[in-house]
Design an enzyme around this catalytic site. Structure first.
Site, PDB file in Angstrom:
ATOM      1  CG  HIS A 166      -4.277  -3.795   2.610  1.00  0.00           C
ATOM      2  ND1 HIS A 166      -3.559  -3.443   3.724  1.00  0.00           N
ATOM      3  CD2 HIS A 166      -4.540  -2.624   1.963  1.00  0.00           C
ATOM      4  CE1 HIS A 166      -3.400  -2.127   3.769  1.00  0.00           C
ATOM      5  NE2 HIS A 166      -3.982  -1.618   2.698  1.00  0.00           N
ATOM      6  CB  CYS A 212      -0.979  -0.031   1.171  1.00  0.00           C
ATOM      7  SG  CYS A 212      -2.365   1.106   0.969  1.00  0.00           S
ATOM      8  CD  GLU A 216      -3.248  -6.506   5.324  1.00  0.00           C
ATOM      9  OE1 GLU A 216      -3.889  -5.442   5.446  1.00  0.00           O
ATOM     10  OE2 GLU A 216      -2.469  -6.727   4.367  1.00  0.00           O
TER      11      GLU A 216
END
Length: 417
Positions: A379, A261, A381
């Site tokens: 992202h 990011c 995660e």
């Protein structure tokens, strides 16, 4: 919440946008007023992870899913030590959640952290307005309920680019996150607003992570003799985060590097690229991204308003780009051709485009071919969101092991279905 039956229990609130639009509702968090940039998030669940994501510092978040808060909140899913968003906008807030994991309600969490929120808003109409006009300055108030007054005050408020929000969310002291299971690598992470889910993702592939403040100099980072360096997500305009970009510039080429990011944007700036602000950003858990190295599509979690201008990295290398010599503004050209194009950057040599957003053709990932480094805009995660991209943590581990094919992982590996 039944607004007609229970509206007397909550203060009136007003949402005002810089284009002159106003929306009346009721207070759903702390009373008071707040100013920030308004954006929308399309996730259907995961509201606690959203409000505790440090990347939302400086922003007022609109949740497009109509009912919010029905399963409560719990400490285990917090993505940071507090709430950094400026405000929250929802259609229907649940004040009395029911779930076996619930430790309290979302309105209570917002009040405890001083976050002003409003409910009773037509979030569909608001989202369409943001999509048409772009992210804009806004305010929520339970104090100033005069539409003309609040709109005029929004017009004089500062844009999000006027402030560096990263120092507000970064750790002030270094700390260590132990590896899960056997320690395989030691990674130094520059915390620009790092989500806990990212720390857990790195730990899950055997990384012991030393988390350092955002402005830690490269010499201090490298003094830890890490196997790799990670640049995290974070809020605001990347052009404001000059210290971390300088660190990236010095670290690249010395050790394996991974960025997510804001980290992707800072690594791109370090390589000499330009960054652009997207009209309304990508915020949600349903963005399709193609890995150009495998041709597989991942459904991804995203949260950013800025992104890399791929062509600004340098000229195309035709022999590594399917014979193409001209850049294309819409990068879906490359996904249709199944080509991962390569450019020649002045600072770090060849850089390959590895991931493309299939909704709008923007760049979602790059790979440095002459130094060990890669980054993605989205992202892996999740938290909240799908886990199609979790393989990227293993890709970083493969990079630190020296594998050349570290990114060529089928997103279907490890899936149950």
């Amino acid at each position: 919440m039944n607004l007609l039956a229970q509206r007397h229990r909550h203060a009136r609130a007003l949402l005002a946008l810089e284009d002159g639009s106003t929306f009346s509702g009721w207070c759903a968090g702390a009373e008071g007023e707040t100013f920030g940039e308004i954006v929308f998030n399309t996730s259907m669940a995961g509201y606690q992870e959203i409000v505790s994501d440090p990347s939302y510092a400086g922003q007022i978040v609109t949740l497009t899913y109509p009912q919010v808060g029905n399963y409560g909140v719990c400490r285990e899913v917090m993505q940071s030590g507090g709430l950094f968003l400026r405000g929250l906008v929802v259609h229907d807030m649940c004040h009395e959640p029911s779930n076996w994991t619930s430790e309290g309600s979302l309105p209570e969490l917002l009040k405890q952290n001083g976050v002003v929120a409003i409910e009773g808003i037509d979030t569909r109409a608001l989202t369409l307005k943001i999509r048409s006009a772009g992210a804009m300055r806004a305010a929520i108030s339970t104090v100033d309920l005069d539409p003309e007054s609040l709109v005029s005050r929004v017009a004089t408020s500062l844009p999000i680019s006027a402030h560096n929000f990263v120092p507000d969310v970064s750790t002030r002291q270094s700390y260590t996150v132990p590896a899960k299971g056997e320690k395989r690598f030691h990674v130094v992470a520059l915390d620009c607003g790092e989500k806990r889910g990212i720390e857990q993702g790195l730990a899950s592939v055997g990384c012991e992570v030393t988390v350092m403040p955002w402005d830690t100099p490269a010499a201090r980072v490298l003094s830890e003799s890490p196997d790799g360096v990670f640049f995290s997500n974070g809020p605001g305009d990347p052009e404001q985060v000059t210290q971390t970009a300088a660190c990236a510039r010095e670290v690249l080429g010395k050790v394996p590097v991974f960025g997510i990011c804001l980290g992707n944007q800072l690594m791109s700036i370090a390589a000499g690229a330009q960054i652009q602000k997207l009209p309304f950003g990508h915020h949600g858990g349903n963005e399709p991204v193609m890995n150009l190295l495998t041709g597989k599509v991942e459904i991804t979690a995203q949260n950013h308003n800025y992104g890399l201008v791929f062509e600004s990295l340098g000229r195309l290398v035709p022999e590594l780009s399917g014979g193409e010599t001209e850049h294309h503004a819409d990068l879906r050209f490359w996904s249709e051709k199944r080509i991962a194009p390569v450019v020649e950057s002045e600072r770090f040599g060849r850089v390959r485009l590895t991931h493309v957003n299939l909704n709008d053709g923007t760049p979602e990932g790059i790979q440095f071919l002459d130094i060990p480094a890669f980054s993605v805009q989205y992202h892996p995660e999740a938290n909240p969101g799908p886990h199609d991209s979790a393989y990227l943590f293993e890709a970083f581990a493969r990079l630190m092991k020296g594998r050349e094919d570290y990114l060529a992982i089928d997103v279907r590996e490890g899936r149950r279905f």
